[in-house]
Write an enzyme that holds these catalytic residues in place. Structure first.
Site, short mmCIF file in Angstrom:
data_model
loop_
_atom_site.label_atom_id
_atom_site.label_comp_id
_atom_site.label_asym_id
_atom_site.label_seq_id
_atom_site.Cartn_x
_atom_site.Cartn_y
_atom_site.Cartn_z
N ASP A 343 0.86 -1.19 0.00
CA ASP A 343 0.00 0.00 0.00
C ASP A 343 0.90 1.24 0.00
O ASP A 343 2.12 1.13 0.06
CB ASP A 343 -0.93 -0.01 1.23
CG ASP A 343 -0.17 0.17 2.53
OD1 ASP A 343 0.83 -0.55 2.73
OD2 ASP A 343 -0.55 1.03 3.35
N HIS A 648 1.90 -9.06 -3.21
CA HIS A 648 0.86 -8.04 -2.96
C HIS A 648 1.60 -6.71 -2.88
O HIS A 648 2.07 -6.29 -1.82
CB HIS A 648 0.11 -8.34 -1.66
CG HIS A 648 -1.01 -7.37 -1.39
ND1 HIS A 648 -2.23 -7.48 -2.01
CD2 HIS A 648 -1.10 -6.28 -0.62
CE1 HIS A 648 -3.03 -6.50 -1.61
NE2 HIS A 648 -2.35 -5.74 -0.76
N ASP A 691 2.00 -17.81 -3.17
CA ASP A 691 2.45 -16.76 -4.08
C ASP A 691 1.27 -16.27 -4.91
O ASP A 691 1.12 -16.63 -6.08
CB ASP A 691 3.57 -17.31 -4.98
CG ASP A 691 4.04 -16.27 -5.98
OD1 ASP A 691 3.74 -15.07 -5.78
OD2 ASP A 691 4.71 -16.66 -6.94
N GLU A 700 2.82 -10.03 0.87
CA GLU A 700 3.05 -8.60 0.70
C GLU A 700 4.55 -8.31 0.89
O GLU A 700 5.31 -9.19 1.30
CB GLU A 700 2.21 -7.78 1.70
CG GLU A 700 2.27 -6.28 1.43
CD GLU A 700 1.15 -5.47 2.13
OE1 GLU A 700 0.29 -6.05 2.79
OE2 GLU A 700 1.18 -4.23 1.98
O1 9MR Z 1 -3.46 -3.69 0.42
C1 9MR Z 1 -3.66 -3.76 1.82
C2 9MR Z 1 -2.39 -4.25 2.49
O2 9MR Z 1 -1.36 -3.32 2.32
C3 9MR Z 1 -2.63 -4.53 3.95
O3 9MR Z 1 -1.52 -5.16 4.53
C4 9MR Z 1 -3.85 -5.43 4.11
C5 9MR Z 1 -4.20 -5.68 5.57
O4 9MR Z 1 -4.46 -4.53 6.26
O5 9MR Z 1 -4.98 -4.87 3.47
C6 9MR Z 1 -4.81 -4.68 2.10
O6 9MR Z 1 -5.95 -4.10 1.62
C7 9MR Z 1 -7.07 -4.93 1.54
C8 9MR Z 1 -8.08 -4.53 2.61
O7 9MR Z 1 -7.60 -4.76 3.88
C9 9MR Z 1 -9.37 -5.27 2.41
N1 9MR Z 1 -9.89 -5.04 1.09
C10 9MR Z 1 -8.99 -5.48 0.04
C11 9MR Z 1 -7.67 -4.74 0.16
C12 9MR Z 1 -6.75 -5.23 -0.92
O8 9MR Z 1 -6.53 -6.60 -0.81
O1 9MR Z 2 3.47 -5.95 9.45
C1 9MR Z 2 2.21 -5.83 10.06
C2 9MR Z 2 1.92 -7.12 10.78
O2 9MR Z 2 2.83 -7.31 11.81
C3 9MR Z 2 0.49 -7.09 11.30
O3 9MR Z 2 0.18 -8.35 11.83
C4 9MR Z 2 -0.47 -6.75 10.16
C5 9MR Z 2 -1.90 -6.68 10.58
O4 9MR Z 2 -2.11 -5.65 11.45
O5 9MR Z 2 -0.11 -5.51 9.60
C6 9MR Z 2 1.14 -5.51 9.02
O6 9MR Z 2 1.40 -4.26 8.51
C7 9MR Z 2 0.72 -3.88 7.32
C8 9MR Z 2 0.23 -2.48 7.56
O7 9MR Z 2 -0.78 -2.50 8.52
C9 9MR Z 2 -0.26 -1.80 6.29
N1 9MR Z 2 0.77 -1.85 5.28
C10 9MR Z 2 1.18 -3.19 4.96
C11 9MR Z 2 1.74 -3.87 6.18
C12 9MR Z 2 2.27 -5.25 5.84
O8 9MR Z 2 1.29 -6.18 5.58
#
Ligand code: 9MR
Ligand code: 9MR
Ligand code: ZN
Length: 782
Positions: A343, A648, A691, A700
């Protein structure tokens, strides 16, 4: 309708086809005749398993009414999918024949679409029907054949958005939803079961002097293995398999083959009886050089608020509008910094962690870092790793409020669609100051002071002033303070305590200034562990034990040292008892980070004690990340034979292939996204990885998973490069102050050649410049 006869044929295992994206699938296919694939189909006790999706002005709520699913639509929005009722994660196998049946009605006459579609990618429909609804329930009942490639995470969707007509508020009722696989005689289940290599290695390779092992599984009666030169096909080594023990976390029996004796640089693979050969890997001194460079350059490609120059991932300036401070009308400029992950949020806490890793990487091995990474600052006389870290530090300065406190993050309200950064244009919001962001900021600014002093005194002084301001704020606000404001759904990076952050800040402030007030604070605190974004005490310990002139007899030093050693002991024990060598006992979101950071801590423990077991274990963490793991995947994009193709990561998803040099999060047994739930159901903990670009909980990428990889590479790497005496630029077979004089004369163009050019090129970037002067001074203790 009468049920058709259900025929099931055992899947014929395909001959060992090597697939590009390898991660096993453990979908449990029902062994009994035609069961309903929809678990909640009659809605007698609620909406479990069903959800409502809204966008583009759509507005709706989901509930039940008299044992029916009831979707109350108050606004149809602007597009057909602006309101969707859905049921997620449906396995559809190519050539399978499915029986699909449901009852549907609406309180107003309207058109909807009922379908099962791909969840992601092109959102293609695998089956589709346009329906004219009235208040009279109608039964839709038909069979279809899945024609597309098997998709075990398809989504059942009713499009109830804008289909062209204005509509008043209304309710759509759905009931008795049945989806059954009624004929699988033409299904080849093996296509959804990716390849598990029986011989598992570090796919990038091993350094000559390091311990080298491969893991063997699916052994029947083999007892030996061979290492084969990939070019000449000559067997260079044959050894015995050892072990044969049960690996509970991977649910398999593993044997080990040790081929440490092979030290000759080259390309090799491993054979064992009738098992498939291992992937080819290298032995050599320089095998991690490109990986190290790409692990840093990836951060350049994550830069925000600037035009990015790159053939594939270049893009115009992004996120350069003013941001609003949450709950106010005040707007500030917080442009810059790195996009956090897949993101585009920018968060101080994980950003500080990433900068700390880069600075400790440089600290551990400055000679590794050149000025030629192909970033805008390349060739400016400052190592590119410091230029890159500075880009984030300058952004962090903008995140510091007048009070000295530091805002927690800047993001839009929600995560964006899968677009390039410049196309996320929603308004930016800055969330309140947190004590964790402020303390982390204080720590890295104090660190930065020390590291930039050699290159830019003004910037270094500015860093220290900022750190002091943050420290004062912390003193005046001793309570833990973090709030995640309502309505903002991006990452929270929350915490429950800031004690470890304050410890780290005190340690760095002491190291930067030597002032006794910080020392007194350290004396009153216990040394805690943690090298991640939430627990950062380990960085405080690093600061103390690697500080010049620290009193090694002091209690402050002893606490930090014993914390490091005791964590290293645990990690070393775990690593040695695990066939794949990783130090983990559990696999959580981003598990590759604790793998890398435990390797960092082990490396520091090695430098403190000289105990080789620590160094071996540190290298094992790298081996795991680069392929020697239960899923047989090199977790860094673009490296090894099998690496993530579908991270991701919005830029990679937009461009259509993976950006190079990114470490993905890796194995996570909690199955926290649809793809992980579909593909890893029933998998043993160590194999929960997929993957798939939808799998943000396993696939991600983040800046702060890359940075410990950079740091681990630096810490485990030996600095020596050549036969000449390092630093002996004047070629008199001695390294002393005369060499420094020669180097300075050359740079000032007072002399035009030097005897040993490469001996003076201490960071090995091919250029003799002021960076080498700094390194030479360090080496000479001047
Ligand atoms: O793209 C988002 C990613 O960076 C975060 O780690 C993740 C969890 O917070 O969420 C992803 O966004 C998703 C969202 O939480 C739910 N709707 C779909 C989004 C894309 O997969
Ligand atoms: O790295 C983070 C992980 O430790 C947490 O369990 C997770 C859910 O809260 O979120 C991860 O961080 C995400 C962040 O919230 C949004 N950008 C993407 C990060 C990696 O997935
Ligand atoms: Zn941006």
């Amino acid at each position: 309708m009468k049920k058709q006869i259900f025929r099931r044929f055992a899947a014929i295992a395909s001959a060992c086809a090597v697939m590009a994206a390898a991660a096993p699938v453990y979908t449990v296919v029902p062994a009994v005749a035609a069961s309903n694939l929809i678990s909640n189909s009659t809605f007698e006790s609620g909406t479990a398993g069903w959800g409502v999706y809204k966008e583009s002005g759509g507005s709706a709520t989901l509930g039940t009414d008299n044992g029916r699913l009831a979707l109350h639509v108050s606004s149809i929005g602007k597009v057909t999918y602006a309101v969707q009722a859905y049921y997620d994660i449906i396995p559809l196998y190519q050539n399978g024949v499915y029986h699909f049946k449901y009852d549907i009605s609406s309180t107003v006459d309207r058109y909807v679409e009922g379908m099962i579609q791909q969840n992601g990618g092109t959102y293609q429909a695998y089956t589709w029907k346009g329906l004219n609804l009235t208040s009279q329930p109608q039964t839709i009942d038909y069979t279809f054949t899945m024609e597309a490639e098997s998709d075990i995470m398809a989504k059942l969707v009713f499009n109830c958005g804008n289909e062209g007509d204005e509509l008043p508020e209304h309710t759509i009722y759905i009931d008795n939803v049945t989806l059954e696989l009624v004929d699988d005689s033409n299904v080849d289940y093996s296509t959804t079961k990716p390849y598990e290599p029986p011989i598992v290695v570090n796919q990038v390779g091993y350094k000559p002097e390091n311990k080298k092992t491969a893991v063997f599984r699916k052994i029947t009666d083999e007892t030996t293995f061979s290492v084969v030169n990939a070019d000449t096909k000559a067997v260079v080594y044959t050894g015995n398999l050892t072990g044969g023990e049960r690996n509970g976390m991977a649910d398999e029996t593993d044997w080990i083959g040790d081929f440490s004796e092979v030290t000759e640089p080259g390309k090799y693979y491993i054979t064992c009886g009738s098992l498939d050969n291992s992937y080819t890997f290298e032995i050599g001194d320089d095998i991690y050089n490109n990986l190290l460079d790409d692990s840093v350059r990836m951060l350049y490609l994550q830069r925000c608020g600037t035009k990015i120059e790159d053939d594939e991932f270049g893009h115009p300036v992004c996120h350069n509008t003013m941001a609003t401070i949450y709950g106010t009308n005040e707007k500030i400029d917080v442009s810059g910094g790195w996009h956090d992950a897949g993101d585009y949020g920018r968060y101080v806490v994980p950003g500080a962690k990433a900068v700390a890793d880069l600075l400790y990487a440089y600290d551990a091995n400055p000679g590794l870092f050149g000025d030629n990474l192909n970033i805008p600052e390349s060739g400016n006389g400052v190592p590119d790793i410091l230029d890159e870290a500075r880009y984030e530090l300058e952004w962090m300065m903008k995140m510091q409020a007048e009070s000295g406190g530091v805002y927690h993050k800047v993001t839009c309200e929600n995560f964006p669609a899968y677009v390039m950064p410049q196309n996320e244009t929603a308004s930016l919001i800055v969330t309140p100051v947190s004590s964790t962001a402020t303390a982390d900021f204080c720590a890295v600014m104090a660190m930065a002071y020390e590291f930039y002093l050699d290159f830019d005194t003004d910037f270094a002084e500015e860093c220290l002033n900022r750190a002091e301001k943050a420290w004062t704020y912390l003193e005046q606000n001793p309570e833990f303070d973090f709030t995640d404001p309502a309505g903002i759904t991006t990452g929270s990076y929350g915490d429950t305590s800031d004690t470890d952050e304050r410890y780290w800040a005190a340690a760095q402030m002491y190291r930067a200034t030597g002032e006794s007030k910080y020392y007194t604070t350290l004396e009153s605190m216990s040394a805690s562990s943690g090298l991640d974004w939430m627990k950062v005490g380990g960085y405080g310990c690093f600061a103390i034990v690697t500080m010049d002139n620290i009193d090694k007899e002091s209690a402050v030093y002893a606490k930090a040292e014993s914390r490091i050693i005791s964590d290293a002991n645990t990690a070393q024990k775990n690593s040695a008892s695990n066939p794949y060598g990783e130090s983990l006992k559990k696999y959580e979101w981003g598990s590759n980070m604790p793998v890398a950071t435990s390797g960092m801590n082990l490396s520091i423990a090695y430098s403190l004690t000289g105990n080789e077991d620590y160094l071996t274990a540190a290298n094992e963490q790298l081996n795991y990340l680069l392929g020697k793991n239960a899923v047989g995947t090199c977790f860094v994009t673009g490296y090894g034979t099998v690496s993530p193709q579908n991270p991701h990561h919005r830029p990679s998803m937009s461009v259509g292939h993976a950006m190079k040099g990114m470490l993905v999060g890796g194995v996570n047994s909690a199955l926290e996204d649809s793809a992980a739930k579909a593909y890893c159901a029933g998998a043993p903990a160590a194999k929960c990885y997929i993957d798939n670009s939808e799998s943000y909980s396993t696939n991600e990428i983040t800046i702060y998973w890359n940075s410990p990889l950079t740091c681990l590479l630096a810490m485990t790497s030996a600095a020596d490069k050549n036969e000449q005496i390092e630093g002996d630029i004047n070629g008199d077979n001695e390294f002393n102050a005369a060499d420094l004089v020669t180097l300075q004369k050359y740079i000032l163009q007072r002399i035009s050649t030097v005897e040993n050019y490469s001996a003076g090129d201490l960071n090995g970037d091919g250029i003799l410049n002021s960076i080498d002067v700094v390194l030479m001074r360090k080496k000479l203790f001047i």
